[in-house]
Structure formats: structure tokens, C-alpha cells
Design an enzyme around this catalytic site. Structure first.
Site, PDB file in Angstrom:
ATOM      1  N   GLY A  41       0.798  -1.229   0.000  1.00  0.00           N
ATOM      2  CA  GLY A  41       0.000   0.000   0.000  1.00  0.00           C
ATOM      3  C   GLY A  41       0.828   1.275   0.000  1.00  0.00           C
ATOM      4  CB  SER A 147      -5.918   7.924   2.545  1.00  0.00           C
ATOM      5  OG  SER A 147      -4.564   7.693   2.864  1.00  0.00           O
ATOM      6  CG  LEU A 188       6.574  19.967   9.800  1.00  0.00           C
ATOM      7  CD1 LEU A 188       6.266  20.028  11.289  1.00  0.00           C
ATOM      8  CD2 LEU A 188       7.168  21.297   9.325  1.00  0.00           C
ATOM      9  CB  ALA A 323       1.243   2.403   8.885  1.00  0.00           C
ATOM     10  CG  HIS A 324       0.930   2.849  14.394  1.00  0.00           C
ATOM     11  ND1 HIS A 324       1.685   3.704  13.632  1.00  0.00           N
ATOM     12  CD2 HIS A 324       0.385   3.597  15.372  1.00  0.00           C
ATOM     13  CE1 HIS A 324       1.600   4.935  14.143  1.00  0.00           C
ATOM     14  NE2 HIS A 324       0.794   4.882  15.200  1.00  0.00           N
ATOM     15  CG  HIS A 447      23.006   5.495  34.477  1.00  0.00           C
ATOM     16  ND1 HIS A 447      22.572   6.759  34.221  1.00  0.00           N
ATOM     17  CD2 HIS A 447      24.359   5.573  34.670  1.00  0.00           C
ATOM     18  CE1 HIS A 447      23.608   7.592  34.276  1.00  0.00           C
ATOM     19  NE2 HIS A 447      24.699   6.894  34.548  1.00  0.00           N
TER      20      HIS A 447
END
Ligand SMILES: Cc1cc2nc3c(=O)[nH]c(=O)nc-3n(C[C@H](O)[C@H](O)[C@H](O)COP(=O)(O)OP(=O)(O)OC[C@H]3O[C@@H](n4cnc5c(N)ncnc54)[C@H](O)[C@@H]3O)c2cc1C
Length: 468
Positions: A41, A147, A188, A323-324, A447
Site C-alpha cells: 500500500g 487514502s 515537515l 499505518a499502525h 543507566h
């Protein structure tokens, strides 16, 4: 080849192909009708995947040009090899679309190349580019036709100089001046790609903010960072026309609130003002399938349209065009069709802008909480105080966590910063399980990692940050 199936899926994008695979896993006989020669798609062919390939490549280019020296890595003579960058993108797309072919074979899903039309409930006609129309039978039909780009009245797209995102993914040279119409994620991201490669980028946006719908504080900081990167913004401005001359395009703009017209000279215009559902040629009107006033197919809580046995998911139904979201609906819908209970939690769908730094959000924004009259607490932590971000010299941005003032439950999270799109998923999982800010704050985080900024933001909700 059989012509009768338990399920026929029309559209092989992330909604459709994922639904087909899940239905096949559950033992249904499945066919997928896709008019493109390749599966995947919009997402795999002209959307998420090629744009992220160009974003990754252009990020490396900018790093080599501007960021490596600060790490003591001297690089000279950095040059752009655009054909190789484009070839890399094309290979990534081809590998991904072929991957879906493999998955179809593995799951014994039959694939028809052609345009699907629903002739009647249970009947799908497939018309290939060349050759005869064929009719297939199905117990259930799933529409996943996605779409396409929203047109801008008065501006004619040629996909070379006046382009949609599709043309912006294949420009053969770096424009000197790119004007992006629309300050959403796609505009963007593509603006970032070409800006990093050397274009001057001007973003024209009708509204007076970028990324509408995003948490306002995050959007403001995001815009500031993009400006530092060289983006120019013309907010509250509308485009009224484009004149294509031999050597340039003259774009006519005027204040959205009304006022004097002016022209912007550029060589490429990207129209990225949003996407609209694509249902052309499906025969929905004749079938009596209801759509809303924006063209989205109306569905019930089980993804079924008003016509029994006809279901719809993904970008062609209401909801975020991601998409998700399409994939998760594909899974849920296939499960429902197979007699199981599928479900999507729409309150916890992340959304990500893949610029650098990235912006990632889940749940509610501060504006939404205010509008809903919900009493909330805010916890924030800047990446400038995170050891790992400092080590990488990537300290722009911050984590913002919103929690219910009474229960401490996390209601929203907004991250502007390095790898925000990956970091957000800790909160997504937390919210799915109803986490409180305290739960995240008391979870031991490795960390030094960027994730520690999330833990600190969670601590900040209770006014007990350690590292600031
Ligand atoms: C440039 C760009 C970048 C994007 N980046 C992201 C991102 O980073 N993350 C994200 O989540 N989303 C992103 N998106 C949005 C994402 O691509 C869509 O949300 C997603 O593809 C929707 O999936 P879908 O399966 O509903 O539809 P689509 O992917 O649009 O697939 C629909 C398929 O149906 C086919 N079709 C249509 N009509 C018929 C018919 N009658 N017969 C047969 N086949 C038909 C089409 O050819 C198409 O292949 C991006 C989109 C663009 C344009």
C-alpha cells in the site's frame, strides 16, 4: 485457482495485508485484491518506508557535514550522491514489498492484481489493467483501500515541480527553494529531508501553529528547533495560486484572515495539506454503503458497514490516518470475522513525527485535558539534563508527562527529543496497563539511557526529580 473464499480483502496496504495474514492464521481461506503491482500500500510504496529511508540517509549526511566534528571525527569533502541515496530508498521499498509477497505465500493467501469492485454483498469483481474482469465470491469482504493526498484547489499537481509527498520522494535534484504547503508530519518530514540536503525550506500553513492537534507547548518548542535548523515558517497564511514559469514557480499567498496578496518564488512546491479516504471505483454508492460527509466509510464497533458482510478498516474509515492504526484494525477485524473478539484501544495510539529531534505523543494533550475539565499534574524533564543525550550531543527537547491529579494515572505523554518515537512505547505499554506516574517513576531504568528522561518526568509529576 479457487474463486470462492471466506474473506476477500480489497487493498494490500498495512490494514489489508495484515488483516489477510491474521485471517489466514485463524484458518480462513483468504484472497487479497490489490491494484498496484506490489503489495504494502501507501505505507511501503510511497509513504512510511521510503520517507524514513530518505530521513535516515539525509540524517547521516547532515551528521557528516555538521555533527561529527564535535565528537572529534573530522570529515572533509562531504558530498551528496543523490542517485545512490534514492537507490537505497528503492531497495528498502522493494525488500519490504517482496517481504509481504513472501508472507502471503507462507500463509496461503491468494493474490489478485487488479481493481476490486463490490458488485453485490459476497461478490467482488477484479479488473486487471489488461485482461478480463473476473468475479470472486466471499462470505465476507473487507475494504482496506486507504487514502490519497488532499488536493489544493487551484493548484495543479505535476509530481515534478508541484508535487505531493509521492513526487517529493523522487525529486531528481535538490531544489534551491522548496515551499511546503501544510505544517503537518508529512510536510515537515519531507521538508527536513530536502532541507538537510541543501534546499531552503519555507513552510506555509493556514493555521497559526504547526502540527495542529499536537500538545501546544511541545509544538512551540518543536517549531523553535526547526527554525534553528533553517526552516522558515509562514503561519496563518493561505496559498491561493501557483504560476509555473520556465525557471521558477510563483506561489501566491495571502494572510488566512484576509489581507494583501504576495508571491513567493521557489522551484518546487510540496502540497501536504492532509489525506482523504480513497474509495473510488469500489461501487459503494450502488451497494448502499454509507460514508460520512468527508468520504470516510461509516462502520460499527465491529468494523462492519451498514451492509452485512462488508467490513472496512484503515485510512478509509474515521480515526488517525496511521499505518499502525490500520494494522491493529486489520488484526481486530480479522479476529471478529473469524468469530473471535478483536479490539483496538483508540485511547493509546502513538503518533510520531520522524524529524530530528523526533516528536512522539500518546494519549491526551494539555489542551484536551483543560477542555475536558480534568484536573491533571505535569511532569517534565529536559534531555539537556540526561547523561546519554549529552554524550550523544543530542540535548534538544524534553519529556512531558500528564497524570490525573487525583489518581496519578498517566493520561498523556509527549516527547520532543532524540529517538522519541522509540521512547514513547514505554508509556504506550504503561497506559495500556493503566499505569500511574508513580509506577513509571518506581520502575528501574537502565543507566545511562535516554529512557531515564521518562523516569525523571514521572518523578517530576510528584515534584521529586533527582537530576534537576
Ligand atoms: C509520505 C507519507 C509518509 C507516511 N509516514 C507514516 C509513518 O511514518 N507512520 C505511519 O503510521 N503512517 C504514515 N503514513 C500514513 C500511512 O501510509 C497510512 O496510514 C497507511 O498506509 C494506511 O494503510 P491502509 O492499509 O489503510 O491504506 P493504504 O496503505 O493506502 O493501502 C491501500 C491500498 O489499496 C489499494 N486500492 C485502493 N483501491 C483499490 C481497489 N478498488 N482495488 C484494489 N486495490 C485498491 C491501493 O492501491 C493501496 O495499495 C505516511 C503516509 C505518507 C503519504
Amino acid at each position: 485457482m479457487s474463486t470462492s473464499y471466506d474473506l476477500i480483502v480489497i487493498g494490500g496496504g498495512p490494514g489489508g495485508y495484515v488483516a489477510a495474514i491474521r485471517a489466514a492464521q485463524l484458518g480462513l481461506s483468504v484472497a487479497c485484491v490489490e491494484k498496484r503491482a506490489t503489495l504494502g500500500g501507501t505505507c511501503l510504496n510511497i509513504g512510511c518506508i521510503p520517507s524514513k529511508a530518505l530521513l535516515s540517509s539525509s540524517e547521516k549526511f547532515t551528521e557528516a557535514e555538521h555533527a561529527l566534528a564535535a565528537h572529534g571525527v573530522k570529515v572533509s569533502g562531504v558530498k551528496l550522491d543523490l542517485p545512490t541515496m534514492m537507490a537505497h530508498k528503492d531497495t528498502v521499498v522493494a525488500d519490504n514489498t517482496k517481504g509481504v509477497d513472501f508472507l502471503f505465500k507462507k500463509n496461503k493467501i491468494e493474490r489478485f492484481i487488479g481493481t476490486g469492485r463490490i458488485a453485490a454483498p459476497g461478490k467482488v469483481e477484479v479488473t486487471p489493467d489488461k485482461g478480463e474482469t473476473q468475479t470472486l465470491d466471499a462470505k465476507a469482504i473487507l475494504i482496506a483501500t486507504g487514502s490519497d493526498s488532499m488536493p489544493l484547489p487551484g493548484i495543479e499537481i505535476d509530481e515534478e515541480r508541484i508535487v505531493t509527498s509521492t513526487g517529493a520522494l523522487t525529486l531528481s535534484q535538490v531544489p534551491k527553494h522548496l515551499v511546503v504547503v501544510g505544517a503537518g508530519a508529512i510536510g515537515l518530514e519531507m521538508g527536513s529531508v530536502w532541507g538537510r540536503l541543501g534546499a531552503k525550506v519555507t513552510v506555509v500553513e493556514f493555521l497559526d501553529c504547526i502540527t495542529p492537534g499536537m500538545d501546544g507547548e511541545i509544538a512551540k518548542h518543536f517549531q523553535r528547533i526547526l527554525k534553528k535548523q533553517g526552516f522558515e515558517f509562514r503561519l496563518g497564511t493561505k496559498v491561493t495560486g501557483a504560476e509555473k514559469l520556465k525557471t521558477k514557480i510563483k506561489l501566491t499567498v495571502e494572510p488566512a484572515a484576509g489581507g494583501d496578496e504576495e508571491t513567493l518564488d521557489c522551484d518546487v512546491v510540496l502540497v501536504a495539506i492532509g489525506r482523504r479516504p480513497y474509495t473510488e471505483g469500489l461501487g459503494l454508492e450502488a451497494l448502499g454503503v454509507e460514508t460520512d460527509n468527508r468520504g470516510f466509510i461509516t462502520i460499527d464497533a465491529h468494523y462492519q458497514t451498514n451492509v452485512e458482510g462488508v467490513f472496512a478498516i484503515g485510512d478509509c474509515v474515521p480515526g488517525p490516518m496511521l499505518a499502525h492504526k490500520a494494522e491493529d484494525e486489520g488484526v481486530a477485524c480479522a479476529e471478529i470475522i473469524a468469530g473471535e473478539t478483536g479490539h483496538v484501544n483508540y485511547d493509546v495510539i502513538p503518533s510520531i513525527v520522524y524529524t530530528w529531534p523526533e516528536v512522539a505523543s500518546v494519549g491526551q494533550t494539555e489542551e484536551q485535558l483543560k477542555d475536558a475539565g480534568i484536573d491533571y499534574k505535569v511532569g517534565k524533564f529536559p534531555f539537556s539534563a540526561n547523561g546519554r543525550a549529552r554524550a550523544a550531543n543530542d540535548t534538544d527537547g524534553f519529556v512531558k508527562l500528564l497524570a490525573d491529579a487525583a489518581t496519578d494515572q498517566v493520561l498523556g505523554a509527549h516527547i520532543l527529543g532524540p529517538d522519541a518515537g522509540t521512547l514513547i512505547h514505554e508509556i504506550v505499554v504503561g497506559m495500556e496497563f493503566g499505569a500511574a506516574a508513580e509506577d513509571i517513576a518506581r520502575t528501574c531504568h537502565g543507566h545511562p539511557t535516554l529512557s531515564e528522561a521518562i523516569k525523571e518526568a514521572a518523578l517530576a509529576v510528584g515534584d521529586r526529580t533527582i537530576h534537576i
